[in-house]
Structures are given as structure tokens and as C-alpha cells.
Design a protein around this motif. Structure first.
Motif, PDB file in Angstrom:
ATOM      1  N   GLY A  15       0.949  -1.191  -0.018  1.00 34.79           N
ATOM      2  CA  GLY A  15      -0.179   0.119  -0.014  1.00 34.79           C
ATOM      3  C   GLY A  15       0.867   1.388  -0.030  1.00 34.79           C
ATOM      4  O   GLY A  15       1.980   1.180   0.263  1.00 34.79           O
ATOM      5  N   SER A  16      -0.008   2.429  -0.006  1.00 36.44           N
ATOM      6  CA  SER A  16       0.690   3.700  -0.185  1.00 36.44           C
ATOM      7  C   SER A  16       0.576   4.627   0.977  1.00 36.44           C
ATOM      8  O   SER A  16       0.733   5.666   0.836  1.00 36.44           O
ATOM      9  CB  SER A  16       0.287   4.280  -1.422  1.00 36.44           C
ATOM     10  N   ALA A  17       0.107   3.824   2.068  1.00 32.36           N
ATOM     11  CA  ALA A  17      -0.076   4.611   3.357  1.00 32.36           C
ATOM     12  C   ALA A  17       1.175   5.273   3.831  1.00 32.36           C
ATOM     13  O   ALA A  17       2.314   4.739   3.628  1.00 32.36           O
ATOM     14  CB  ALA A  17      -0.684   3.496   4.332  1.00 32.36           C
ATOM     15  N   PRO A  18       1.080   6.544   4.603  1.00 30.52           N
ATOM     16  CA  PRO A  18       2.238   6.886   5.143  1.00 30.52           C
ATOM     17  C   PRO A  18       3.055   6.111   6.183  1.00 30.52           C
ATOM     18  O   PRO A  18       1.983   5.440   6.903  1.00 30.52           O
ATOM     19  CB  PRO A  18       1.733   8.188   5.823  1.00 30.52           C
ATOM     20  N   LYS A  19       4.309   6.082   6.163  1.00 27.26           N
ATOM     21  CA  LYS A  19       5.012   5.175   6.937  1.00 27.26           C
ATOM     22  C   LYS A  19       5.644   5.842   7.771  1.00 27.26           C
ATOM     23  O   LYS A  19       6.259   6.707   7.856  1.00 27.26           O
ATOM     24  CB  LYS A  19       5.866   4.038   6.134  1.00 27.26           C
ATOM     25  N   TYR A  20       5.490   5.352   9.307  1.00 24.44           N
ATOM     26  CA  TYR A  20       6.287   6.072  10.460  1.00 24.44           C
ATOM     27  C   TYR A  20       6.971   4.792  11.390  1.00 24.44           C
ATOM     28  O   TYR A  20       6.129   4.133  11.744  1.00 24.44           O
ATOM     29  CB  TYR A  20       5.076   6.993  11.454  1.00 24.44           C
ATOM     30  N   VAL A  21       7.891   5.274  11.977  1.00 24.23           N
ATOM     31  CA  VAL A  21       8.512   4.711  13.035  1.00 24.23           C
ATOM     32  C   VAL A  21       8.328   5.611  14.185  1.00 24.23           C
ATOM     33  O   VAL A  21       8.848   6.758  14.111  1.00 24.23           O
ATOM     34  CB  VAL A  21      10.257   4.276  12.927  1.00 24.23           C
ATOM     35  N   LEU A  22       7.959   5.002  15.254  1.00 27.43           N
ATOM     36  CA  LEU A  22       7.861   5.866  16.537  1.00 27.43           C
ATOM     37  C   LEU A  22       8.822   5.226  17.496  1.00 27.43           C
ATOM     38  O   LEU A  22       8.665   3.929  17.984  1.00 27.43           O
ATOM     39  CB  LEU A  22       6.479   5.768  17.141  1.00 27.43           C
ATOM     40  N   LEU A  23      10.010   5.788  17.517  1.00 26.56           N
ATOM     41  CA  LEU A  23      11.244   5.328  18.240  1.00 26.56           C
ATOM     42  C   LEU A  23      10.869   5.792  19.938  1.00 26.56           C
ATOM     43  O   LEU A  23      10.850   6.892  20.172  1.00 26.56           O
ATOM     44  CB  LEU A  23      12.456   5.836  17.830  1.00 26.56           C
ATOM     45  N   LEU A  24      11.172   4.881  20.771  1.00 24.31           N
ATOM     46  CA  LEU A  24      10.879   4.999  22.241  1.00 24.31           C
ATOM     47  C   LEU A  24      11.824   4.409  23.004  1.00 24.31           C
ATOM     48  O   LEU A  24      12.110   3.383  23.056  1.00 24.31           O
ATOM     49  CB  LEU A  24       9.467   4.267  22.716  1.00 24.31           C
ATOM     50  N   THR A  25      12.877   5.365  23.525  1.00 22.95           N
ATOM     51  CA  THR A  25      14.089   4.918  24.145  1.00 22.95           C
ATOM     52  C   THR A  25      14.447   5.733  25.227  1.00 22.95           C
ATOM     53  O   THR A  25      13.882   6.861  25.438  1.00 22.95           O
ATOM     54  CB  THR A  25      15.131   5.132  23.065  1.00 22.95           C
ATOM     55  N   ASP A  26      15.200   5.008  26.126  1.00 28.68           N
ATOM     56  CA  ASP A  26      15.636   5.840  27.301  1.00 28.68           C
ATOM     57  C   ASP A  26      17.253   6.238  27.284  1.00 28.68           C
ATOM     58  O   ASP A  26      17.645   6.891  28.260  1.00 28.68           O
ATOM     59  CB  ASP A  26      15.443   4.853  28.526  1.00 28.68           C
ATOM     60  N   GLY A  27      17.850   5.880  26.547  1.00 30.81           N
ATOM     61  CA  GLY A  27      19.490   6.061  26.717  1.00 30.81           C
ATOM     62  C   GLY A  27      20.083   6.446  25.333  1.00 30.81           C
ATOM     63  O   GLY A  27      19.352   6.803  24.354  1.00 30.81           O
ATOM     64  N   VAL A  28      21.311   6.769  25.611  1.00 37.31           N
ATOM     65  CA  VAL A  28      21.961   6.922  24.315  1.00 37.31           C
ATOM     66  C   VAL A  28      22.404   5.964  23.538  1.00 37.31           C
ATOM     67  O   VAL A  28      22.625   4.664  24.275  1.00 37.31           O
ATOM     68  CB  VAL A  28      23.494   7.784  25.027  1.00 37.31           C
ATOM     69  N   PRO A  29      22.287   5.877  22.354  1.00 38.87           N
ATOM     70  CA  PRO A  29      22.518   4.925  21.408  1.00 38.87           C
ATOM     71  C   PRO A  29      23.644   4.276  21.263  1.00 38.87           C
ATOM     72  O   PRO A  29      24.860   4.903  21.677  1.00 38.87           O
ATOM     73  CB  PRO A  29      22.238   5.442  19.974  1.00 38.87           C
TER      74      PRO A  29
END
Length: 185
Positions: free
Chosen positions: A115-129
Motif C-alpha cells: 500500500g501507499s499509506a504513510p509510514k512511520y517509526v515511533l522510536l521510544l528509548t531511554d538512553g544514548v544509542p
């Protein structure tokens, strides 16, 4: 067109640290899955929602896969599967935060979605990568920013939410800028 959303949630050991009345993990989980007030309740029920919990055990040095992912595919009507998988999970003892590699995995999974739906990543993190190549010290911010930029270039927006003061406002801003196609600095 309803969106396709991947919740990319840090499952590192530091998520067990205190945060308000609970731990970072428990407070975040409640904000996502609470039946009457959580994010999953408020998302458009026609949206395709997926879940990816990420961590590593000493990156590639452990001989295990990196990142280590628990994944629920982003498909329509998937909210209860996402909720169940998240409720069944716990932070990984000794787990690290390979954020760049995890963003890449989440973006690739979303790009495979029909599909052509908008795609999103919601990154939820507590620390430094950190990274799979260098789990300690946490020097993975440049790679995480580059991963957010790669995702954006492929049509996937990355939104970042910090669940601690440890992550630092300026790091969150860099990630927010990169995930929106702007100059990180």
C-alpha cells in the motif's frame, strides 16, 4: 489513508531504572497499552500497527544476532496482537541499545508493507544509542541519526520519544530533525 506505524521500543537493561512512580519500562508500557488512555487506544483503528522491541547482548561480540528483535508485523487491526506482545515482554538483563541497526530493520519492515499509506517509526528509548559493532561505550548517536536520515530518504518518518533525562534534549532534537529530513544539528 490510514498510516502504517511501527513502534520501535528500547528493551535494554536500563529500562528497568526508576522513572516517576515506576520504571522506565512500566511507565512507557502503560502509556502505550492502557485500555482507556494508552496510545494504542487512540490510534486510528484502520491504521496498520506493528511492534519491534530491540536490544543486544554485547552486540556482535556475543555471537548472537544484533539487534535482537521481538517483532509483530504492521498490519491493519493488529492492536491487540501488539498489546499482547508488549505486555508479555520485559527489558533484557544486560541488554544494550543498538538504535541505528534497529531503525534500519523497522524501516525495511515498513517498506515491505503493501500500500501507499504513510509510514512511520515511533522510536521510544531511554538512553544514548550504541551499535552492534561497539555496544559500550554509548557512541552510536551519529549512526542512529544516519539511520533516521536513511529511513526518511526512503519515505519513512522517524519520530523519537525519550523516556529519561539521560538521553538529553539535544540528542532527541538531532533525532527529531533527522527523522523529519532536516539538518540534525
Amino acid at each position: 489513508v490510514p498510516a502504517t506505524v511501527m513502534l520501535l521500543i528500547d528493551q535494554s537493561a536500563s529500562m528497568n531504572e526508576r522513572f516517576g512512580a515506576g520504571t522506565r519500562w512500566s511507565v512507557l508500557r502503560e502509556a502505550i497499552v492502557a485500555p482507556e488512555s494508552g496510545l494504542l487506544t487512540w490510534l486510528d483503528q484502520n491504521a496498520s500497527v506493528g511492534l519491534m522491541l530491540y536490544t543486544s547482548q554485547d552486540g556482535w561480540q556475543s555471537g548472537l544476532s544484533c539487534p535482537m528483535l521481538t517483532s509483530v508485523e504492521a498490519v491493519p487491526g493488529n492492536v491487540e496482537r501488539v498489546r499482547s506482545a508488549y505486555l508479555a515482554a520485559q527489558p533484557a538483563p544486560g541488554g544494550d541499545t543498538p538504535t541505528a541497526e534497529s531503525i534500519d530493520q523497522a524501516a525495511q519492515q515498513l517498506l515491505r508493507a503493501a500500500g501507499s499509506a504513510p509510514k512511520y517509526v515511533l522510536l521510544l528509548t531511554d538512553g544514548v544509542p550504541d551499535t552492534c559493532a561497539e555496544p559500550d561505550p554509548q557512541n552510536g548517536l551519529p549512526q542512529a541519526v544516519e539511520a533516521a536520515q536513511r529511513a526518511y530518504a526512503q519515505g519513512v518518518r522517524v519520530y523519537t520519544v525519550g523516556v529519561s533525562e539521560e538521553i538529553g534534549g539535544w540528542r532527541l532534537q538531532w533525532m527529531a530533525n533527522a527523522g523529519a529530513g532536516k539538518d540534525p544539528g
